[in-house]
Design a protein around this motif. Structure first.
Motif, short mmCIF file in Angstrom:
data_model
loop_
_atom_site.label_atom_id
_atom_site.label_comp_id
_atom_site.label_asym_id
_atom_site.label_seq_id
_atom_site.Cartn_x
_atom_site.Cartn_y
_atom_site.Cartn_z
N SER A 1 56.80 48.37 38.49
CA SER A 1 55.52 49.08 38.63
C SER A 1 55.45 50.21 37.70
CB SER A 1 55.19 49.69 39.85
OG SER A 1 53.92 50.23 40.06
N VAL A 2 54.12 50.32 36.89
CA VAL A 2 53.98 51.67 36.31
C VAL A 2 53.06 52.69 36.87
CG1 VAL A 2 54.51 50.32 33.90
CG2 VAL A 2 52.11 50.64 34.93
N ASP A 3 52.93 53.95 36.44
CA ASP A 3 52.18 54.86 37.09
C ASP A 3 50.82 54.80 35.99
OD1 ASP A 3 50.86 56.87 38.50
OD2 ASP A 3 52.02 58.43 38.00
N PHE A 4 49.88 54.15 36.29
CA PHE A 4 48.60 54.01 35.45
C PHE A 4 47.32 54.23 36.49
CE2 PHE A 4 45.48 51.25 33.44
CZ PHE A 4 45.52 51.40 32.18
N ASP A 5 46.49 55.13 35.89
CA ASP A 5 45.16 55.40 36.35
C ASP A 5 44.22 54.29 36.01
OD1 ASP A 5 42.85 56.64 37.34
OD2 ASP A 5 43.10 58.40 36.28
N PHE A 6 43.67 53.83 37.20
CA PHE A 6 42.75 52.58 36.99
C PHE A 6 41.40 52.88 36.10
CE2 PHE A 6 40.44 54.68 40.31
CZ PHE A 6 38.94 54.06 40.06
N PHE A 7 41.18 54.46 36.03
CA PHE A 7 40.23 54.82 35.45
C PHE A 7 40.36 55.01 33.83
CE2 PHE A 7 36.46 57.50 34.65
CZ PHE A 7 35.23 56.65 34.85
N ALA A 8 41.61 54.66 33.41
CA ALA A 8 42.01 54.91 32.13
C ALA A 8 41.13 54.11 30.96
CB ALA A 8 43.49 54.31 31.76
N ALA A 9 41.29 54.56 29.94
CA ALA A 9 40.42 53.95 28.56
C ALA A 9 40.79 52.64 28.23
CB ALA A 9 40.56 54.99 27.52
N PRO A 10 39.93 52.02 27.80
CA PRO A 10 40.45 50.44 27.42
C PRO A 10 41.62 50.29 26.57
CG PRO A 10 38.12 50.65 27.16
CD PRO A 10 38.63 52.08 27.60
N GLN A 11 41.72 51.14 25.60
CA GLN A 11 43.02 51.27 24.70
C GLN A 11 44.31 51.36 25.33
OE1 GLN A 11 40.19 53.07 24.48
NE2 GLN A 11 39.92 53.49 22.27
N ALA A 12 44.24 52.16 26.72
CA ALA A 12 45.23 52.46 27.65
C ALA A 12 45.69 51.02 28.14
CB ALA A 12 45.06 53.45 28.45
N TYR A 13 44.62 50.56 28.77
CA TYR A 13 44.84 49.05 29.38
C TYR A 13 45.48 48.05 28.31
CZ TYR A 13 42.21 49.61 33.99
OH TYR A 13 41.87 50.17 34.90
N ARG A 14 45.01 48.16 27.30
CA ARG A 14 45.47 47.19 26.37
C ARG A 14 46.92 47.49 26.04
NH1 ARG A 14 39.93 46.94 24.61
NH2 ARG A 14 40.22 48.27 23.06
N ARG A 15 47.44 48.81 25.71
CA ARG A 15 48.64 49.22 25.47
C ARG A 15 49.69 48.76 26.42
NH1 ARG A 15 51.28 53.15 27.70
NH2 ARG A 15 49.56 54.55 28.15
N ALA B 1 46.83 44.37 38.03
CA ALA B 1 45.61 44.22 36.53
C ALA B 1 45.80 42.86 36.11
CB ALA B 1 45.53 45.14 35.70
N LEU B 2 45.24 41.89 36.12
CA LEU B 2 45.52 40.87 35.23
C LEU B 2 45.10 40.99 34.12
CD1 LEU B 2 44.03 37.85 37.67
CD2 LEU B 2 46.35 39.02 37.96
N SER B 3 45.86 40.49 33.18
CA SER B 3 45.58 40.65 31.66
C SER B 3 45.41 39.60 30.68
CB SER B 3 47.05 41.42 31.08
OG SER B 3 48.07 40.57 31.00
N THR B 4 45.17 38.41 31.04
CA THR B 4 44.77 37.35 30.05
C THR B 4 43.43 36.86 30.61
OG1 THR B 4 45.54 35.45 31.59
CG2 THR B 4 46.95 36.43 29.91
N TYR B 5 42.66 36.18 29.38
CA TYR B 5 41.36 35.70 29.34
C TYR B 5 41.33 34.83 30.57
CZ TYR B 5 36.83 33.55 28.05
OH TYR B 5 35.80 32.85 27.97
N GLU B 6 42.31 33.69 30.40
CA GLU B 6 42.36 32.70 31.31
C GLU B 6 42.48 33.10 32.86
OE1 GLU B 6 44.56 28.22 32.05
OE2 GLU B 6 45.32 29.70 30.54
N GLY B 7 43.49 34.08 33.04
CA GLY B 7 43.69 34.29 34.36
C GLY B 7 42.68 35.29 34.97
N ILE B 8 41.99 36.08 34.25
CA ILE B 8 40.82 36.86 34.61
C ILE B 8 39.51 36.07 34.95
CG2 ILE B 8 39.18 38.73 33.92
CD1 ILE B 8 41.50 39.97 32.22
N CYS B 9 39.33 35.06 34.08
CA CYS B 9 38.17 34.16 34.42
C CYS B 9 38.35 33.24 35.63
CB CYS B 9 38.02 33.26 33.09
SG CYS B 9 37.35 33.92 31.59
N ALA B 10 39.74 32.85 35.55
CA ALA B 10 39.82 31.98 36.95
C ALA B 10 39.75 33.03 38.32
CB ALA B 10 41.34 31.59 36.78
N ALA B 11 40.29 34.21 38.11
CA ALA B 11 39.96 35.02 39.32
C ALA B 11 38.58 35.19 39.58
CB ALA B 11 40.92 36.51 39.18
#
Length: 397
Positions: A19-33, A54-64
């Protein structure tokens, strides 16, 4: 990392131990990093707050998005207390959701968006005319935000006389996100409680004085699952329309115009090649996606990583930047031949207002470029920041 692989994406499954300590309200660039640091896993886990995946792939997110048996909408955010909130129709699924969506769909069809476009265009032109001779403007504060809010009020039948009041509520709610205690500021008297009070009064007003072509009036004749709509659900619906119908569209408009101000080549193409404008809107929707809808995992191994009861985020900013689907995803490309972005989500809960948002963005940019074809940012910069929440986008010409 564990060696298990996700049955959907084939990615190696991460574990909460990583796990990382990541705020869910972070900016899109932070999510991508962070997603890039866990690219081989197709997901990452954050211990921040109540913790989430947080899922991170197009396929996985669409499937969810499309599997609501495994990813329930009973929790649509990683915010504290999200599981206790009932937002119509966001947190409803099954037959009841189908009935809500059937009733609402008529108000946001592509044809209705086309029918309302002359009024949307007049709104844009009137607002631009008010500042065009001045040579500068705060794009979001003076143009985009009141423009989008007025268009929403037009679509659902709220009295235009209430615009200033609703605009003040919207601004108070936006500014709450930058406060030392955002939750306390959001619940301050002039912010969310003021919206709740407005909605209650509007429902009472429409019950006493019904109006044709008014969504609130229409709901008095709706049945959901064999029962009339309750005032609590009616007020929840109107609240969701306000929360979902303004800020995202404003941010898309602002980020798009900021890019065009900073990239004169793209601006010239948008101005001189009307045929590429719809594709440009789609590309900006992809590039500037910033929502991160949540779901509740109902089964062990949801998405190849989550446990039953976990919160799982489906960040649009990650799906729409997946290089497996969008080559060179950082580049704004009006000629992108394949652009299956999910800026409005996908599946049963795909945004009903997508056609209306597209119409507002395209119409505003068309009117802007007809009246202000040459414009720029006040100060040169290597690359402007992503805009959301509180910002003052100054445009000069």
């Amino acid at each position: 990392m564990q060696a298990d692989r996700c049955p959907v994406t084939g990615a190696t499954a991460a574990t909460a131990r990583d796990s990382v300590d990541f705020d869910f309200f972070a900016a899109p660039q932070a999510y991508r990093r962070v997603a890039a640091e866990h690219a081989r896993d197709g997901a990452f886990h954050s211990s921040h707050g109540g913790s989430f995946w947080a899922l991170s792939t197009y396929e996985g997110i669409c499937a969810a998005f499309r599997d609501e048996d495994t990813f329930s909408v009973s929790r649509v955010s990683a915010a504290e207390g999200a599981e206790d909130e009932r937002w119509i129709p966001l947190t409803i699924q099954g037959r009841a959701h189908t009935e809500w969506r059937r009733h609402l769909a008529a108000w946001f069809t592509p044809q209705r968006a086309r029918d309302l476009t002359p009024a949307i265009r007049a709104n844009a032109r009137r607002r631009i005319e008010a500042f065009v001779d001045r040579g500068e403007v705060s794009f979001s504060d003076e143009f985009a935000r009141p423009y989008v809010l007025e268009n929403l009020m037009l679509a659902v039948g709220w009295p235009r006389a209430d615009l200033d009041h609703l605009l003040a509520i919207n601004v108070a709610m936006i500014r709450s996100r930058e406060a030392p205690d955002p939750r306390q500021a959001f619940n301050a008297e002039t912010a969310f409680p003021a919206l709740q009070e407005y909605v209650r009064r509007h429902v009472a007003r429409r019950r006493a004085e019904p109006v044709e072509a008014d969504l609130t009036t229409a709901t008095f004749d709706w049945d959901i699952d064999g029962s009339p709509v309750s005032d609590a659900d009616r007020e929840s619906l109107l609240t969701v329309l306000f929360l979902a119908g303004v800020d995202s569209t404003v941010n898309h408009m602002a980020n798009g115009i900021q890019h065009l101000a900073h990239h004169p080549g793209d601006r010239r193409r948008f101005l001189r090649e009307p045929q590429i404008r719809p594709a440009a809107v789609e590309e900006f929707l992809r590039v500037n996606s910033c929502m991160y809808p949540g779901r509740l995992a109902t089964r062990e191994g949801a998405g190849g990583v989550a446990s039953r009861g976990d919160t799982v985020l489906l960040p649009l900013a990650l799906a729409n930047y997946d290089p497996a689907v969008f080559p060179d995803p950082e580049r704004v490309d009006f000629d992108r031949t394949q652009n299956p972005h999910i800026a409005f989500g996908t599946g049963h809960h795909q945004c009903l207002g997508a056609a209306y948002a597209r119409a507002q963005i395209l119409t505003a940019w068309e009117e802007w470029h007809e009246m202000i074809p040459d414009y720029r940012l006040p100060e040169p910069t290597a690359e402007p920041p992503f805009l959301r929440n509180v910002y003052d986008l100054r445009i000069i010409w």
